[in-house]
Design a protein around this motif. Sequence first.
Motif, PDB file in Angstrom:
ATOM      1  N   ALA A 199       0.833  -1.212   0.000  1.00 28.67           N
ATOM      2  CA  ALA A 199       0.000   0.000   0.000  1.00 28.67           C
ATOM      3  C   ALA A 199       0.865   1.258   0.000  1.00 28.67           C
ATOM      4  O   ALA A 199       0.575   2.217  -0.720  1.00 28.67           O
ATOM      5  CB  ALA A 199      -0.944  -0.007   1.192  1.00 28.67           C
ATOM      6  N   ALA A 200       1.913   1.266   0.778  1.00 21.63           N
ATOM      7  CA  ALA A 200       2.798   2.429   0.828  1.00 21.63           C
ATOM      8  C   ALA A 200       3.487   2.643  -0.522  1.00 21.63           C
ATOM      9  O   ALA A 200       3.605   3.775  -0.995  1.00 21.63           O
ATOM     10  CB  ALA A 200       3.832   2.261   1.933  1.00 21.63           C
ATOM     11  N   ALA A 201       3.915   1.563  -1.152  1.00 25.01           N
ATOM     12  CA  ALA A 201       4.576   1.664  -2.453  1.00 25.01           C
ATOM     13  C   ALA A 201       3.606   2.155  -3.520  1.00 25.01           C
ATOM     14  O   ALA A 201       3.990   2.899  -4.421  1.00 25.01           O
ATOM     15  CB  ALA A 201       5.163   0.308  -2.853  1.00 25.01           C
ATOM     16  N   ALA A 202       2.355   1.769  -3.423  1.00 26.83           N
ATOM     17  CA  ALA A 202       1.359   2.133  -4.429  1.00 26.83           C
ATOM     18  C   ALA A 202       0.799   3.528  -4.226  1.00 26.83           C
ATOM     19  O   ALA A 202       0.361   4.172  -5.178  1.00 26.83           O
ATOM     20  CB  ALA A 202       0.216   1.120  -4.412  1.00 26.83           C
ATOM     21  N   GLY A 203       0.802   4.009  -3.011  1.00 25.31           N
ATOM     22  CA  GLY A 203       0.159   5.276  -2.681  1.00 25.31           C
ATOM     23  C   GLY A 203       0.693   6.478  -3.419  1.00 25.31           C
ATOM     24  O   GLY A 203      -0.008   7.478  -3.568  1.00 25.31           O
TER      25      GLY A 203
END
Length: 108
Positions: A50-54
């Motif tokens: 999620a952090a990488a995609a945000g």
Amino acid sequence: MATADNPISVVVPAFNSGKTIGKCLEALARQSLLPLEIIVVDDGSTDGTAAAAGRYARVVANVRSKGPAGARNTGAYLARGGIIAFTDSDCIPGCDWLKNMACAFADE
């Protein structure tokens, strides 16, 4: 062709895709026909997906892991575009992927 009246939403189901999703989303951000939105459905990842995609996408958490099909369905339900395109988190779409897809929809 995708237009303001018929924009494209891209849905990307993801599970523990922290190592691959960045390249996928970078490729989507470089499309010759930009999508209205990119929705990443994080299906219970524990690796920072999620952090990488945000940085590139609206991230939706699937609180009950549903697998890839359930994640796609969740993304499709939330999509605002008239056309919904799906790709996987380990794919790197070519720069004309959405443009070529939109051409098929433009041919009545």
